[in-house]
Scaffold this motif. Structure first.
Motif, short mmCIF file in Angstrom:
data_model
loop_
_atom_site.label_atom_id
_atom_site.label_comp_id
_atom_site.label_asym_id
_atom_site.label_seq_id
_atom_site.Cartn_x
_atom_site.Cartn_y
_atom_site.Cartn_z
N SER A 1 0.84 -1.19 0.00
CA SER A 1 0.00 0.00 0.00
C SER A 1 0.88 1.24 0.00
O SER A 1 2.10 1.15 0.18
CB SER A 1 -0.89 0.02 1.24
OG SER A 1 -0.09 0.14 2.40
N LYS A 2 0.27 2.39 -0.16
CA LYS A 2 1.00 3.65 -0.10
C LYS A 2 1.63 3.82 1.29
O LYS A 2 2.78 4.23 1.42
CB LYS A 2 0.06 4.81 -0.40
CG LYS A 2 0.67 6.17 -0.18
CD LYS A 2 1.70 6.50 -1.22
CE LYS A 2 0.99 7.34 -2.24
NZ LYS A 2 1.76 7.76 -3.33
N LYS A 3 0.88 3.47 2.32
CA LYS A 3 1.38 3.58 3.69
C LYS A 3 2.60 2.67 3.89
O LYS A 3 3.59 3.07 4.50
CB LYS A 3 0.27 3.23 4.68
CG LYS A 3 0.63 3.46 6.12
CD LYS A 3 -0.56 3.20 7.02
CE LYS A 3 -0.18 3.43 8.47
NZ LYS A 3 -1.29 3.23 9.38
N ASP A 4 2.55 1.46 3.37
CA ASP A 4 3.65 0.51 3.46
C ASP A 4 4.87 1.04 2.69
O ASP A 4 6.00 0.92 3.14
CB ASP A 4 3.21 -0.85 2.92
CG ASP A 4 4.25 -1.93 3.11
OD1 ASP A 4 4.91 -1.96 4.17
OD2 ASP A 4 4.39 -2.78 2.20
N PHE A 5 4.63 1.62 1.53
CA PHE A 5 5.67 2.22 0.70
C PHE A 5 6.43 3.29 1.47
O PHE A 5 7.66 3.27 1.58
CB PHE A 5 5.04 2.81 -0.57
CG PHE A 5 5.98 3.58 -1.45
CD1 PHE A 5 6.84 2.92 -2.31
CD2 PHE A 5 5.97 4.97 -1.45
CE1 PHE A 5 7.70 3.64 -3.14
CE2 PHE A 5 6.82 5.69 -2.28
CZ PHE A 5 7.69 5.01 -3.12
N SER B 1 5.55 11.70 -1.61
CA SER B 1 4.56 10.61 -1.52
C SER B 1 3.48 10.94 -0.50
O SER B 1 2.31 10.61 -0.70
CB SER B 1 5.25 9.31 -1.12
OG SER B 1 6.13 8.89 -2.12
N LYS B 2 3.86 11.59 0.58
CA LYS B 2 2.87 11.99 1.59
C LYS B 2 1.97 13.11 1.08
O LYS B 2 0.78 13.15 1.40
CB LYS B 2 3.57 12.46 2.87
CG LYS B 2 4.17 11.35 3.68
CD LYS B 2 4.85 11.89 4.92
CE LYS B 2 5.41 10.79 5.79
NZ LYS B 2 6.10 11.33 6.98
N CYS B 3 2.53 14.01 0.27
CA CYS B 3 1.77 15.16 -0.24
C CYS B 3 0.87 14.81 -1.40
O CYS B 3 -0.08 15.53 -1.67
CB CYS B 3 2.72 16.27 -0.67
SG CYS B 3 3.58 17.03 0.71
N ASN B 4 1.17 13.73 -2.09
CA ASN B 4 0.40 13.35 -3.27
C ASN B 4 -0.21 11.96 -3.06
O ASN B 4 0.36 10.96 -3.47
CB ASN B 4 1.29 13.36 -4.51
CG ASN B 4 0.51 13.18 -5.79
OD1 ASN B 4 -0.69 12.95 -5.76
ND2 ASN B 4 1.20 13.28 -6.90
N PRO B 5 -1.38 11.90 -2.44
CA PRO B 5 -1.97 10.61 -2.10
C PRO B 5 -2.38 9.77 -3.31
O PRO B 5 -2.54 8.56 -3.20
CB PRO B 5 -3.20 10.98 -1.26
CG PRO B 5 -3.50 12.39 -1.62
CD PRO B 5 -2.21 13.01 -2.01
N ASN B 6 -2.51 10.39 -4.48
CA ASN B 6 -2.93 9.65 -5.67
C ASN B 6 -1.76 9.12 -6.48
O ASN B 6 -1.95 8.40 -7.46
CB ASN B 6 -3.80 10.54 -6.57
CG ASN B 6 -5.07 10.93 -5.87
OD1 ASN B 6 -5.64 10.15 -5.12
ND2 ASN B 6 -5.53 12.15 -6.10
N ALA B 7 -0.55 9.46 -6.09
CA ALA B 7 0.64 9.03 -6.83
C ALA B 7 0.84 7.53 -6.65
O ALA B 7 0.49 6.95 -5.63
CB ALA B 7 1.86 9.78 -6.36
N SER B 8 1.44 6.93 -7.64
CA SER B 8 1.75 5.52 -7.61
C SER B 8 2.86 5.25 -6.58
O SER B 8 3.64 6.12 -6.26
CB SER B 8 2.23 5.11 -9.00
OG SER B 8 3.15 4.10 -8.97
N THR B 9 2.92 4.02 -6.08
CA THR B 9 3.97 3.66 -5.13
C THR B 9 5.22 3.16 -5.84
O THR B 9 6.16 2.75 -5.21
CB THR B 9 3.48 2.58 -4.14
OG1 THR B 9 3.06 1.44 -4.88
CG2 THR B 9 2.39 3.09 -3.26
N SER C 1 13.06 13.48 -0.03
CA SER C 1 12.24 14.06 -1.09
C SER C 1 11.13 13.10 -1.53
O SER C 1 9.97 13.51 -1.70
CB SER C 1 13.12 14.42 -2.28
OG SER C 1 12.35 14.88 -3.35
N ILE C 2 11.47 11.84 -1.72
CA ILE C 2 10.47 10.85 -2.15
C ILE C 2 9.40 10.68 -1.08
O ILE C 2 8.20 10.63 -1.38
CB ILE C 2 11.14 9.49 -2.46
CG1 ILE C 2 12.07 9.62 -3.67
CG2 ILE C 2 10.07 8.42 -2.74
CD1 ILE C 2 13.00 8.43 -3.85
N ILE C 3 9.81 10.59 0.17
CA ILE C 3 8.85 10.43 1.27
C ILE C 3 7.92 11.63 1.34
O ILE C 3 6.69 11.48 1.43
CB ILE C 3 9.58 10.20 2.61
CG1 ILE C 3 10.28 8.84 2.60
CG2 ILE C 3 8.62 10.32 3.79
CD1 ILE C 3 11.30 8.64 3.71
#
Length: 126
Positions: A57-61, A114-122, A109-111
């Motif tokens: 999941s995004k959270k796991d990523f 990823s947190k700011c863009n919830p629709n982005a792919s993992t 930067s990636i973290i």
């Protein structure tokens, strides 16, 4: 076919430098304790990045990348100790620490993105 990401390439190159540093410290300097810690944390960075690539999941990523960031920070600590205790000279330290700092900045930067863009792919596209 997907091209290799920068973070994956840099983490593998960094792990190889860490392995070489470990061998040098063990064989040439007779240092076993800190060098083993450096090997463990320095190679874990890339392993966790690879785990994040197939996160559930995004959270796991984000979680796996955050652990990778913690390992990078720990690696920086061991490098500093090895340098300040004169196991690593100034030139070698500055070079490898620059690579470690770059990984820390990339992971941060990636973290953040990823947190700011919830629709982005993992998938790691960095």
């Amino acid at each position: 076919m997907r091209s290799k990401s920068i973070i994956k390439q840099k983490s593998v190159a960094f792990a190889l430098r860490i392995i070489k540093a470990f061998r040098f410290l063990k064989e040439q300097k007779g240092e076993y304790v800190m060098s083993k810690q450096l090997l463990r944390s320095g190679t874990a960075i890339g392993a966790l990045i690879r785990e994040a690539e197939f996160a559930e999941s995004k959270k796991d990523f984000i979680h796996k990348l955050h652990i990778s960031l913690k390992e990078a920070n720990e690696t920086d600590y061991w490098l500093t100790l090895l340098h300040e205790s004169d196991y690593i000279n100034d030139i070698a330290f500055q070079s490898i620490q620059a690579d470690c700092t770059e990984l820390i900045k990339l992971l941060t930067s990636i973290i953040k993105s990823s947190k700011c863009n919830p629709n982005a792919s993992t998938i790691i596209n960095y």
